[in-house]
Every structure is written in C-alpha cells, then in structure tokens.
Design a protein around this motif. Structure first.
Motif, PDB file in Angstrom:
ATOM      1  N   GLY A  94       0.792  -1.219   0.000  1.00  0.00           N
ATOM      2  CA  GLY A  94       0.000   0.000   0.000  1.00  0.00           C
ATOM      3  C   GLY A  94       0.825   1.269   0.000  1.00  0.00           C
ATOM      4  O   GLY A  94       0.285   2.344  -0.220  1.00  0.00           O
ATOM      5  N   ASP A  95       2.112   1.188   0.247  1.00  0.00           N
ATOM      6  CA  ASP A  95       2.972   2.366   0.246  1.00  0.00           C
ATOM      7  C   ASP A  95       4.151   2.125  -0.680  1.00  0.00           C
ATOM      8  O   ASP A  95       4.662   1.006  -0.731  1.00  0.00           O
ATOM      9  CB  ASP A  95       3.525   2.657   1.642  1.00  0.00           C
ATOM     10  CG  ASP A  95       2.592   3.523   2.462  1.00  0.00           C
ATOM     11  OD1 ASP A  95       2.878   3.689   3.650  1.00  0.00           O
ATOM     12  OD2 ASP A  95       1.596   4.023   1.925  1.00  0.00           O
ATOM     13  N   GLY A  96       4.602   3.145  -1.354  1.00  0.00           N
ATOM     14  CA  GLY A  96       5.812   3.030  -2.148  1.00  0.00           C
ATOM     15  C   GLY A  96       7.039   3.045  -1.245  1.00  0.00           C
ATOM     16  O   GLY A  96       7.189   3.943  -0.426  1.00  0.00           O
ATOM     17  N   GLU A 103       6.336  -5.837  -3.681  1.00  0.00           N
ATOM     18  CA  GLU A 103       5.365  -4.759  -3.506  1.00  0.00           C
ATOM     19  C   GLU A 103       3.980  -5.225  -3.933  1.00  0.00           C
ATOM     20  O   GLU A 103       3.833  -6.020  -4.861  1.00  0.00           O
ATOM     21  CB  GLU A 103       5.754  -3.537  -4.328  1.00  0.00           C
ATOM     22  CG  GLU A 103       7.091  -2.910  -3.953  1.00  0.00           C
ATOM     23  CD  GLU A 103       7.396  -1.677  -4.780  1.00  0.00           C
ATOM     24  OE1 GLU A 103       6.555  -0.751  -4.769  1.00  0.00           O
ATOM     25  OE2 GLU A 103       8.443  -1.653  -5.438  1.00  0.00           O
ATOM     26  N   ASP A 105      -0.207  -3.392  -4.188  1.00  0.00           N
ATOM     27  CA  ASP A 105      -0.977  -2.158  -4.061  1.00  0.00           C
ATOM     28  C   ASP A 105      -1.760  -2.109  -2.758  1.00  0.00           C
ATOM     29  O   ASP A 105      -1.927  -1.047  -2.152  1.00  0.00           O
ATOM     30  CB  ASP A 105      -1.933  -2.005  -5.240  1.00  0.00           C
ATOM     31  CG  ASP A 105      -1.201  -1.757  -6.552  1.00  0.00           C
ATOM     32  OD1 ASP A 105      -0.061  -1.236  -6.503  1.00  0.00           O
ATOM     33  OD2 ASP A 105      -1.756  -2.101  -7.611  1.00  0.00           O
ATOM     34  N   ASP A 106      -2.276  -3.270  -2.332  1.00  0.00           N
ATOM     35  CA  ASP A 106      -3.034  -3.334  -1.084  1.00  0.00           C
ATOM     36  C   ASP A 106      -3.058  -4.786  -0.609  1.00  0.00           C
ATOM     37  O   ASP A 106      -2.556  -5.696  -1.297  1.00  0.00           O
ATOM     38  CB  ASP A 106      -4.462  -2.801  -1.272  1.00  0.00           C
ATOM     39  CG  ASP A 106      -5.160  -3.427  -2.479  1.00  0.00           C
ATOM     40  OD1 ASP A 106      -5.044  -4.663  -2.656  1.00  0.00           O
ATOM     41  OD2 ASP A 106      -5.799  -2.687  -3.252  1.00  0.00           O
ATOM     42  N   SER A 109      -4.798  -7.480  -2.931  1.00  0.00           N
ATOM     43  CA  SER A 109      -4.061  -7.971  -4.101  1.00  0.00           C
ATOM     44  C   SER A 109      -2.725  -8.606  -3.721  1.00  0.00           C
ATOM     45  O   SER A 109      -1.940  -8.965  -4.598  1.00  0.00           O
ATOM     46  CB  SER A 109      -3.814  -6.815  -5.079  1.00  0.00           C
ATOM     47  OG  SER A 109      -3.002  -5.811  -4.476  1.00  0.00           O
TER      48      SER A 109
END
Length: 260
Positions: A94-96, A103, A105-106, A109
């Motif tokens: 959720g964070d870059g 990584e 996105d949330d 996923s």
C-alpha cells in the motif's frame, strides 16, 4: 530464520496471510505505535514481540535486533511491523518503498506465494544460538559428544594507537559465495567423526563489536570438532568471495584493494 519488514497500510493484514501460508514457526515484532496486540501498547521506541498466539512480551530497551535474535533459534520467519530503520529486506503493501523486495498495491491484491518466493531470495538472519540449535536438531545428534564453535566479530582497534574502526561493510559474489560455503560444509562433514557443519557470514554494514561470521561443528568428540572449526573458518576466508570495506575515524577503504 528469514527476517523481513512489512510497511504500508496493508501490512497487518498481509502478515496475517503470510503467517498462514508459510511452513514453519512465525515470530512477529511490532514496534512503537503498531504494538497493540492483546491490548498491550508499547511506548515510543519500545519493541513488542509476539510468538505465536500463546505468549507476548514487552520490554523497555529491547531493540528490534534483540527481538530477532531471541526468535532466531526456534523460528523459521520473523516479520517486523512499524519500523523502517531495520535495514531488513522490505515488503511494501500500500505504500511506495525504495528497494522493496516485493510490492503490492493493497492487502487484497497481496500475492502470498510471490512474497514468500521473494523472502526466500534474501539472506537469512542467523545467530550463533540459531546455528547451534539447528545442528542439535540434526538426525545425527544422538551420536554427538561435542559442539565446537567460532565467532568472528568487528574489532574496533588492533592497538591503542590505531584509528577506531566504526563499521565493516561486506558484499558477496551472489550465488558463488553460497555454493563455496556449501562445498566447505559438505567436505568437512565427510571427515570421520564429523556429523554436521554450519557456516554463516553476514553481509551489509556491521558496526564495531557485532558478530560477523560463525562456524558450528557437531562431532562425535572434541578433537575432531576443534580441528574442523579451525579448518572451516580458514577455508571460508580463503575460498569464499567476500569483499570488505572498512570505515575508520580517518578513512574508508576496500581491504582487498589495499592488500594488493
């Protein structure tokens, strides 16, 4: 033990899913404001670590490194939440995050299988205690009468007049270093009376006073154990491609360049 940090809004949900998906024991280290499990909230700068669901502890002055060292002998994974200063491989949800090994996105996923594969590609967190615990679990342990060990550490000075060494930084020839250490372990284990051998060399930045390298030998008797420990560290230093940078009060240099 594989140790990693989880960052982002979805980190808590992601670690729950990881804990179910992986095989083996999972330790969770929650830091600062995220340490709220079981109604216990650690103060700023404190670390709460949770082992399974049966036991919890908090402690003033307990660092993330301390918590990981306590988990390492009998856990396969450790996840750190709420601290982006650990230097551990990072999973971002959720964070870059710069240089994350994985990584998403949330949390919805979040691909646990791919995350586990990324975690397995990182360097394990080992201590002398975790390596000794590992050889004690060997199938040959019933025949062992001795465990001999060697620990190398960062020396601040060789002499009182020397500049102080603040830290060493190690890089390794990826893949080759691991294969060389595997070969050394296997060849030492072929000796009569040697039952199990573990070698581990840390990489990255290691401050003065901290441990760098471990050799652990499980053997039938002490004499062959001592000899194999000495041969193990000598061969590791001679045969394994590791590159060392030294940072002192006055200079920074790669040791292999100065030696040549």
């Amino acid at each position: 033990m594989y140790a990693f940090a989880l960052l982002g809004d979805g980190a808590e949900r992601a670690v729950e899913r990881l804990a179910v998906a992986v095989e083996g024991r999972v330790g969770i280290v929650r830091v600062g404001e995220t340490a709220t499990d079981g109604g216990v909230t650690a103060g700023y700068g404190d670390t709460e670590y949770v082992v399974d669901e049966r036991w919890q502890a908090t402690g003033d002055g307990l660092s993330v490194s301390d918590a990981l060292d306590r988990l390492a002998p009998d856990h396969d994974y450790a996840a750190v939440l709420g601290d982006d200063e650990t230097g551990l491989p990072t999973i971002a949800v959720g964070d870059g995050v710069d240089d994350a090994v994985f990584e998403a996105d949330d949390a919805r996923s979040f691909d646990t299988e791919a995350a586990i594969e990324a975690i397995h590609g990182t360097e394990p967190h080992e201590t002398l205690e975790s390596l000794v615990a590992e050889v004690k679990r060997s199938q040959s342990a019933d025949y062992a009468g001795a465990i001999a060990t060697f620990t190398g550490r960062v020396r601040a000075k060789e002499d009182t007049a020397d500049d102080r060494t603040h830290y060493l930084e190690f890089e390794k020839y990826e893949g080759v270093a691991e294969r060389r250490m595997d070969t050394i372990e296997t060849e030492l284990e072929e000796r009569e009376g040697i039952l199990n051998v573990r070698l581990h060399h840390r990489t990255g930045r290691i401050p003065d006073g901290e441990d760098i390298v471990f050799v652990v030998v499980l053997a039938g008797h002490r004499r062959e154990a001592f000899r194999s420990v000495e041969d193990g560290i000598d061969r590791l230093k001679d045969e394994v491609p590791l590159f060392k940078k030294e940072v002192t009060d006055d200079e920074t240099f790669w040791v292999h360049e100065r030696e040549t």
